[in-house]
Design an enzyme around this catalytic site. Structure first.
Site, PDB file in Angstrom:
ATOM      1  N   LEU A 180      11.268 -20.650  -4.068  1.00  0.00           N
ATOM      2  CA  LEU A 180      10.202 -19.813  -3.507  1.00  0.00           C
ATOM      3  C   LEU A 180       8.909 -19.972  -4.311  1.00  0.00           C
ATOM      4  CD1 LEU A 180       9.528 -17.156  -1.687  1.00  0.00           C
ATOM      5  CD2 LEU A 180       9.936 -15.944  -3.815  1.00  0.00           C
TER       6      LEU A 180
ATOM      7  N   HIS B  61       2.837   3.299  -9.016  1.00  0.00           N
ATOM      8  CA  HIS B  61       2.655   1.861  -9.277  1.00  0.00           C
ATOM      9  C   HIS B  61       3.893   1.279  -9.975  1.00  0.00           C
ATOM     10  CE1 HIS B  61      -1.332   2.132  -7.762  1.00  0.00           C
ATOM     11  NE2 HIS B  61      -1.857   2.768  -8.789  1.00  0.00           N
TER      12      HIS B  61
ATOM     13  N   ASP C 115       0.827  -1.207   0.000  1.00  0.00           N
ATOM     14  CA  ASP C 115       0.000   0.000   0.000  1.00  0.00           C
ATOM     15  C   ASP C 115       0.865   1.262   0.000  1.00  0.00           C
ATOM     16  OD1 ASP C 115      -2.278   1.526   0.059  1.00  0.00           O
ATOM     17  OD2 ASP C 115      -2.758   1.126   2.166  1.00  0.00           O
TER      18      ASP C 115
HETATM   19  C1  FPP Z   1      -1.796   0.304  -3.283  1.00  0.00           C
HETATM   20  O1  FPP Z   1      -1.367   1.607  -3.457  1.00  0.00           O
HETATM   21  C2  FPP Z   1      -1.305  -0.562  -4.318  1.00  0.00           C
HETATM   22  C3  FPP Z   1      -2.100  -1.169  -5.250  1.00  0.00           C
HETATM   23  C4  FPP Z   1      -3.550  -1.008  -5.351  1.00  0.00           C
HETATM   24  C5  FPP Z   1      -1.558  -2.060  -6.265  1.00  0.00           C
HETATM   25  C6  FPP Z   1      -0.245  -2.705  -5.972  1.00  0.00           C
HETATM   26  C7  FPP Z   1       0.341  -2.949  -7.274  1.00  0.00           C
HETATM   27  C8  FPP Z   1       1.624  -2.950  -7.610  1.00  0.00           C
HETATM   28  C9  FPP Z   1       2.732  -2.842  -6.634  1.00  0.00           C
HETATM   29  C10 FPP Z   1       2.031  -3.063  -9.021  1.00  0.00           C
HETATM   30  C11 FPP Z   1       1.306  -4.048  -9.900  1.00  0.00           C
HETATM   31  C12 FPP Z   1       1.522  -5.464  -9.535  1.00  0.00           C
HETATM   32  C13 FPP Z   1       2.122  -6.405 -10.295  1.00  0.00           C
HETATM   33  C14 FPP Z   1       2.124  -7.835  -9.859  1.00  0.00           C
HETATM   34  C15 FPP Z   1       2.801  -6.108 -11.541  1.00  0.00           C
HETATM   35  P1  FPP Z   1      -2.456   2.729  -3.546  1.00  0.00           P
HETATM   36  O2  FPP Z   1      -2.638   3.074  -4.983  1.00  0.00           O
HETATM   37  O3  FPP Z   1      -3.716   2.306  -2.863  1.00  0.00           O
HETATM   38  O4  FPP Z   1      -1.763   3.877  -2.764  1.00  0.00           O
HETATM   39  P2  FPP Z   1      -2.459   5.026  -1.911  1.00  0.00           P
HETATM   40  O5  FPP Z   1      -3.244   4.353  -0.821  1.00  0.00           O
HETATM   41  O6  FPP Z   1      -1.300   5.805  -1.403  1.00  0.00           O
HETATM   42  O7  FPP Z   1      -3.323   5.800  -2.862  1.00  0.00           O
END
Ligand code: FPP
Length: 244
Positions: A133, A39, A22
């Site tokens: 893994l 991202h 997150d």
């Molecule tokens: C949360 O940050 C993160 C996500 C919703 C997606 C996590 C995805 C990735 C790390 C990349 C894609 C994954 C792969 C497997 C290629 P947020 O956007 O909710 O952050 P915020 O709460 O600060 O807005």
């Protein structure tokens, strides 16, 4: 006695670590960048953690990449996340395979775009015999739906006469979850300071240690993972002392 032999052996790492990644959006916002930049950096952090997990000797690493609730985000952001998943699978599969990583997906990923479904099937099939893994990526995943679907399958088996009501127990229930065959997580980490599970592994994390960290996901690195594992070990040691 040599000096080395008096040292305490390092504690084994938790067998299964699950992470709610997150804070990508906040990381980007703090830098005046579009959310997609957060991202993108999030994928870099993910790469680093997979590497760190292998080095530490973790058996299972589960990463929450896209929840069933994430569809509520603007279509552009959903597209960006799907694009990153595509790129990740295209670019990383070979190296992960060479490193003996087994890839598994949980969630309703079969409902994604056909080309992504194909990439996921390829990744799972290619790596199915690997013994390093196990990397589990949760995409279009939500525990409530997973649990409802498991209940429906079990109810149908009973209705069809293939299962007795009294046969249903925790083990049978777990066999109907997406994580069938995967041991429950020992440690669940959530980054960015939020302190909730957000519909992630609700059944499976029943006995997990929960570690909430202030670091935003794009800044999460090997040291952050080690910090979480150290916290896990401290809690284990306290538990040992009070129950002994
Ligand atoms: C949360 O940050 C993160 C996500 C919703 C997606 C996590 C995805 C990735 C790390 C990349 C894609 C994954 C792969 C497997 C290629 P947020 O956007 O909710 O952050 P915020 O709460 O600060 O807005």
């Amino acid at each position: 006695m040599s000096e080395a032999s008096t040292e305490t052996a390092p504690l084994p790492p938790p067998a299964h670590i699950a992470i709610i990644m997150d804070g990508n959006g906040r990381w980007a916002k703090a830098r005046g960048l579009p959310r997609v930049a957060g991202h993108q950096r999030g994928v870099e952090a993910l790469r680093g953690v997979v590497e760190a997990g292998q080095e530490m000797g973790i058996d299972y690493l589960t990463l929450y990449a896209f929840s069933s609730e994430n569809w509520k985000r603007p279509p552009r952001e959903v597209d960006d996340l799907m694009g990153l998943l595509r790129l990740y699978l295209r670019r990383e599969l070979r190296e992960l395979h060479c490193n003996g990583v087994r890839i598994r997906f949980i969630g309703e990923w079969r409902l994604l775009a056909p080309d992504i479904v194909k990439l996921i099937e390829d990744a799972e099939e290619t790596t199915t015999l690997n013994t390093g893994l196990t990397l589990i990526i949760a995409v279009n995943y939500g525990s409530h739906r997973e649990i409802v679907e498991a209940s429906k399958q079990i109810a149908a088996a009973v209705a069809d006469g293939n299962m007795e009501l009294d046969d249903i127990d925790e083990a049978i229930f777990a066999q109907h979850l997406h994580t069938d065959g995967i041991p429950d997580p020992d440690l669940v980490i959530r980054t960015s300071g939020e302190q909730r599970l957000s519909n992630f592994l609700l059944w499976q994390a029943g006995y997990a240690e929960l570690v909430f960290m202030d670091v935003l996901w794009p800044d999460f690195n090997k040291q952050s993972l080690q910090q979480a594992v150290d916290e896990f070990h401290q809690r284990e040691r306290r538990y040992g002392a009070s129950s002994g």
